[in-house]
Write an enzyme that holds these catalytic residues in place. Structure first.
Site, short mmCIF file in Angstrom:
data_model
loop_
_atom_site.label_atom_id
_atom_site.label_comp_id
_atom_site.label_asym_id
_atom_site.label_seq_id
_atom_site.Cartn_x
_atom_site.Cartn_y
_atom_site.Cartn_z
N SER A 122 0.96 3.18 4.96
CA SER A 122 1.85 3.67 6.00
C SER A 122 2.42 2.90 7.05
O SER A 122 3.01 3.10 7.93
CB SER A 122 1.01 4.80 6.77
OG SER A 122 0.62 5.71 5.77
N GLY B 243 0.84 -1.37 -0.17
CA GLY B 243 -0.04 0.08 0.05
C GLY B 243 0.92 1.23 -0.12
O GLY B 243 2.30 1.25 0.13
N HIS B 244 -0.01 2.57 -0.13
CA HIS B 244 0.81 3.63 -0.15
C HIS B 244 1.61 4.25 1.03
O HIS B 244 1.08 3.68 2.20
CB HIS B 244 -0.21 4.87 -0.64
CG HIS B 244 -1.16 5.04 0.39
ND1 HIS B 244 -1.27 5.74 1.42
CD2 HIS B 244 -2.59 4.43 0.29
CE1 HIS B 244 -2.19 5.62 2.15
NE2 HIS B 244 -3.25 5.12 1.54
N ASN B 245 2.91 4.60 0.86
CA ASN B 245 3.48 5.29 2.00
C ASN B 245 4.15 3.85 2.80
O ASN B 245 4.66 4.23 4.00
CB ASN B 245 2.93 6.28 2.75
CG ASN B 245 2.47 7.45 2.23
OD1 ASN B 245 1.40 7.66 1.47
ND2 ASN B 245 3.56 8.43 2.22
#
Length: 347
Positions: free
Chosen positions: A263, A243-245
């Protein structure tokens, strides 16, 4: 191509036990060994096959004690670590078979502002966008896409059908297998008063450091802001969602069908089994091992901890709990019998 036992022993820093002049030209499993093939024995469970194999060469550990003689046609090469040494043989065999590709094939597109290093290969129907910078000896196979302002380091291999979105940073000596998508939008939506969802722009990028390998059909989402980072030496299997970050630490290994939500920060030298789910905004310490099909919903701050289960907890506790779970029908029967005895006494 044929290899002598003596040549292989020199490559592996091993010692020959048998005919040093015997040759091999193919690979085989020890249980399926045939003449002129090379195999290896690392798992003691397969030792019984050693004595009957038709393989001409078998790589074994130095400390292996033979229970009986091997066939006269079989030569042993003793090494410190048979599994690791066989991997070296596979690499040498692969290099011998590989046809090195260079040049730009017809029907590929390379933007005029793109900069390509020496000995680069770009396959047919590949697309290289504006201001892309590609290092030396990079191989981009057919039907791949490299978006605008992306950089790719030396010796990286982008196999057929890989998609690398804009502004990503790819290191040197990486390998991406077919179907990998790097830099697609992170999953960001905000509910609104119309009982609908507003898309949150994903303005960051993906940074993949040196010596990373990513398996087929794995997706690494771009950050909302900042970067999603896969650090040096990490190995990702097929069909993984990052996933993002997210940050994946140095030399961490992640097995197929794992999903890591946005994250989450994963430390270095971690081992994450197949079909693991990890909730977002967590921290996983260095050296943590997560068993297959575990669900992680909390941060793991103890380095080197081993967890299992869903929700995951310490593996030793999980195994003790599982023993109790399997005995639950027996426990319920005993409880029912005790209740009957108590009722009889009350009467």
């Amino acid at each position: 191509m044929e290899f002598l036992a003596s040549q292989i022993a020199e490559l592996l820093n091993g010692t020959v036990e048998g005919d040093s002049e015997i040759t091999v030209n193919k690979l085989s499993k020890i249980e399926e060994g045939e003449l002129n093939s090379i195999s290896f024995l690392a798992n003691p469970a397969y030792q019984e096959f050693l004595y009957d194999t038709d393989a001409s060469i078998v790589i074994v550990n130095n400390d292996l004690e033979l229970e009986r003689p091997v066939k006269d046609t079989c030569t042993l090469i003793r090494v410190e670590n048979a599994y690791e040494c066989f991997a070296k043989v596979l690499e040498a065999y692969s290099q011998a078979k590989t046809v090195v590709k260079n040049g730009i094939e017809p029907n590929s597109y390379i933007a005029k502002t793109a900069v390509l290093g020496d000995d680069v290969y770009v396959g047919a129907f590949a697309y290289i966008g504006e201001n892309v910078k590609i290092g030396n000896n990079v191989k981009i196979y057919p039907n791949s896409f490299v978006g605008d302002n992306t950089t790719i380091g030396d010796n990286t291999i982008v196999n057929a059908g890989v998609k690398i979105y804009h502004e990503c940073e790819i290191g040197s000596n990486c390998t991406f297998h077919s179907g990998v998508v790097i830099g697609g939008d992170g999953f960001g939506f905000a509910p609104n008063k119309e009982n609908d969802y507003t898309k949150i722009p994903q303005l960051g990028n993906v940074i993949i450091e040196d010596h990373v390998e990513i398996g087929a059909n794995t997706c690494v989402d771009r950050a909302t802001m900042g970067s999603t980072i896969i650090k040096k030496g990490a190995k990702l299997d097929n069909l993984i969602q990052i996933g993002h970050n997210v940050v994946v630490g140095d030399n961490t290994v992640i097995v197929s069908q794992t999903g890591i939500a946005g994250s989450t920060k994963i430390g270095k030298n971690c081992l994450i089994g197949g079909q693991v789910g990890i909730v977002g905004h967590l921290t996983i310490a260095d050296g943590v091992k997560i068993a297959a099909q575990s669900g992680v919903g909390y941060s793991i701050t103890e380095e080197g901890k081993v967890v299992q289960g869903s929700p995951a907890y310490a593996m030793g506790e999980y195994k003790r709990s599982y023993v109790g779970f399997r005995k639950l029908p027996e426990i319920l029967e005993r409880l029912a019998e005790l209740e009957k005895q108590i009722k009889v006494k009350d009467i």
